[in-house]
Design a protein around this motif. Structure first.
Motif, PDB file in Angstrom:
ATOM      1  N   VAL A 127      -1.046  11.327  -3.890  1.00 39.59           N
ATOM      2  CA  VAL A 127      -0.679  10.002  -4.389  1.00 39.59           C
ATOM      3  C   VAL A 127       0.568  10.097  -5.256  1.00 39.59           C
ATOM      4  N   LYS A 128       1.485   9.154  -5.016  1.00 37.73           N
ATOM      5  CA  LYS A 128       2.697   9.072  -5.841  1.00 37.73           C
ATOM      6  C   LYS A 128       2.734   7.726  -6.552  1.00 37.73           C
ATOM      7  N   ASP A 129       3.585   7.629  -7.554  1.00 35.91           N
ATOM      8  CA  ASP A 129       3.654   6.416  -8.381  1.00 35.91           C
ATOM      9  C   ASP A 129       3.922   5.180  -7.518  1.00 35.91           C
ATOM     10  N   ASN A 130       3.178   4.123  -7.799  1.00 36.00           N
ATOM     11  CA  ASN A 130       3.313   2.828  -7.118  1.00 36.00           C
ATOM     12  C   ASN A 130       2.853   2.812  -5.666  1.00 36.00           C
ATOM     13  N   ASP A 131       2.187   3.876  -5.238  1.00 35.65           N
ATOM     14  CA  ASP A 131       1.633   3.858  -3.878  1.00 35.65           C
ATOM     15  C   ASP A 131       0.602   2.742  -3.756  1.00 35.65           C
ATOM     16  N   GLU A 132       0.599   2.089  -2.604  1.00 34.92           N
ATOM     17  CA  GLU A 132      -0.422   1.081  -2.322  1.00 34.92           C
ATOM     18  C   GLU A 132      -1.438   1.707  -1.378  1.00 34.92           C
ATOM     19  N   ILE A 133      -2.691   1.636  -1.764  1.00 39.79           N
ATOM     20  CA  ILE A 133      -3.753   2.227  -0.952  1.00 39.79           C
ATOM     21  C   ILE A 133      -4.655   1.107  -0.465  1.00 39.79           C
ATOM     22  N   GLU A 134      -4.820   1.008   0.846  1.00 38.32           N
ATOM     23  CA  GLU A 134      -5.755   0.033   1.406  1.00 38.32           C
ATOM     24  C   GLU A 134      -6.950   0.769   1.967  1.00 38.32           C
ATOM     25  N   ALA A 135      -8.119   0.420   1.478  1.00 37.02           N
ATOM     26  CA  ALA A 135      -9.344   1.058   1.961  1.00 37.02           C
ATOM     27  C   ALA A 135     -10.501   0.115   1.701  1.00 37.02           C
ATOM     28  N   ALA A 136     -11.469   0.104   2.601  1.00 31.89           N
ATOM     29  CA  ALA A 136     -12.643  -0.762   2.500  1.00 31.89           C
ATOM     30  C   ALA A 136     -12.243  -2.239   2.411  1.00 31.89           C
ATOM     31  N   GLY A 137     -11.071  -2.571   2.914  1.00 29.52           N
ATOM     32  CA  GLY A 137     -10.596  -3.954   2.814  1.00 29.52           C
ATOM     33  C   GLY A 137     -10.161  -4.325   1.406  1.00 29.52           C
ATOM     34  N   LEU A 138     -10.025  -3.342   0.548  1.00 28.62           N
ATOM     35  CA  LEU A 138      -9.577  -3.563  -0.835  1.00 28.62           C
ATOM     36  C   LEU A 138      -8.199  -2.932  -0.991  1.00 28.62           C
ATOM     37  N   LYS A 139      -7.447  -3.469  -1.965  1.00 30.10           N
ATOM     38  CA  LYS A 139      -6.116  -2.920  -2.222  1.00 30.10           C
ATOM     39  C   LYS A 139      -6.077  -2.263  -3.595  1.00 30.10           C
ATOM     40  N   PHE A 140      -5.565  -1.070  -3.635  1.00 31.07           N
ATOM     41  CA  PHE A 140      -5.415  -0.334  -4.888  1.00 31.07           C
ATOM     42  C   PHE A 140      -3.943   0.021  -5.060  1.00 31.07           C
ATOM     43  N   LYS A 141      -3.465  -0.118  -6.281  1.00 30.33           N
ATOM     44  CA  LYS A 141      -2.123   0.366  -6.576  1.00 30.33           C
ATOM     45  C   LYS A 141      -2.251   1.573  -7.490  1.00 30.33           C
TER      46      LYS A 141
END
Ligand SMILES: [Zn+2]
Length: 204
Positions: free
Chosen positions: A108-122
């Motif tokens: 993971v790097k700074d400001n990465d957007e992660i989409e998983a389980a239909g949820l969004k994580f920054k």
């Protein structure tokens, strides 16, 4: 997003499940210990785990990783600076061999957007407690690991710790958020940004 909390291991680590209630898919954050018990909870609620997010590489945040990784098949995420703590995991407190939990699937790097389980994580990198600490922001909640606690901050006396860098991370990445954003730390009770901005003695 529904958040479930399990307290695991001798250091009372907060392991969280961020659940998409519509799909019963979920993201697991910091399986710190008691991997078999975490798997029992996942099965009890009938959840499918799509990702395992690690806030940092300390043993009390990764100790249950082997069981949950095998049990769920989910991809494991960790910050760049802590990646080698998974493959060369050395206890800070107990003697014993160096352990290998297997390399992360995603660095993971700074400001990465992660989409998983239909949820969004920054992902926000917040070095200071460790070199590669990451806070994961989802909706109005931040899974902040050991970066900040209710009226306290993470320790910086362990390898990779840096107090000045920790305060900088908190001030630049967390305090600018809105007052009512919930902080879900790696240990102890939840808090929010407004309260910590006013009351955290380390940030005044
Ligand atoms: Zn830690």
């Amino acid at each position: 997003m529904k958040i479930r909390l399990m307290e695991v291991g001798p250091f009372c680590t907060n392991c969280y499940l961020a659940e998409n209630e519509e799909t019963k898919h979920a993201v697991l954050i910091d399986p710190g210990d008691d991997g078999d018990r975490i798997m029992d909870v996942i099965k009890k609620y009938g959840l499918t785990i799509d990702a395992i997010l690690l806030t940092h590489g300390h043993e009390d945040h990764i100790g249950g990783l082997k069981e949950v990784r095998e049990g769920t098949g989910a991809k494991v995420y960790i910050g760049e600076g802590d990646a080698d703590m998974l493959t060369h995991a050395k206890s800070m407190f107990f003697p014993g061999p160096v352990r290998n939990y297997g390399a992360a699937d995603v660095i993971v790097k700074d400001n990465d957007e992660i989409e998983a389980a239909g949820l969004k994580f920054k992902a926000l990198t917040t070095p200071g407690h460790t070199r590669g600490g990451v806070c994961y922001v989802a909706e109005e909640a931040v899974f902040c690991g050991d970066t900040i606690f209710a009226e306290s901050v993470g320790r910086t006396d362990l390898p990779g710790g840096n107090y000045g860098q920790l305060l900088k991370s908190i001030k630049e990445k967390i305090l600018p958020m809105a007052d009512d954003v919930t902080l879900l730390p790696g240990h102890g009770p939840a808090t929010n940004v407004g309260w910590e901005r006013k009351r955290n003695p380390f940030l005044q």
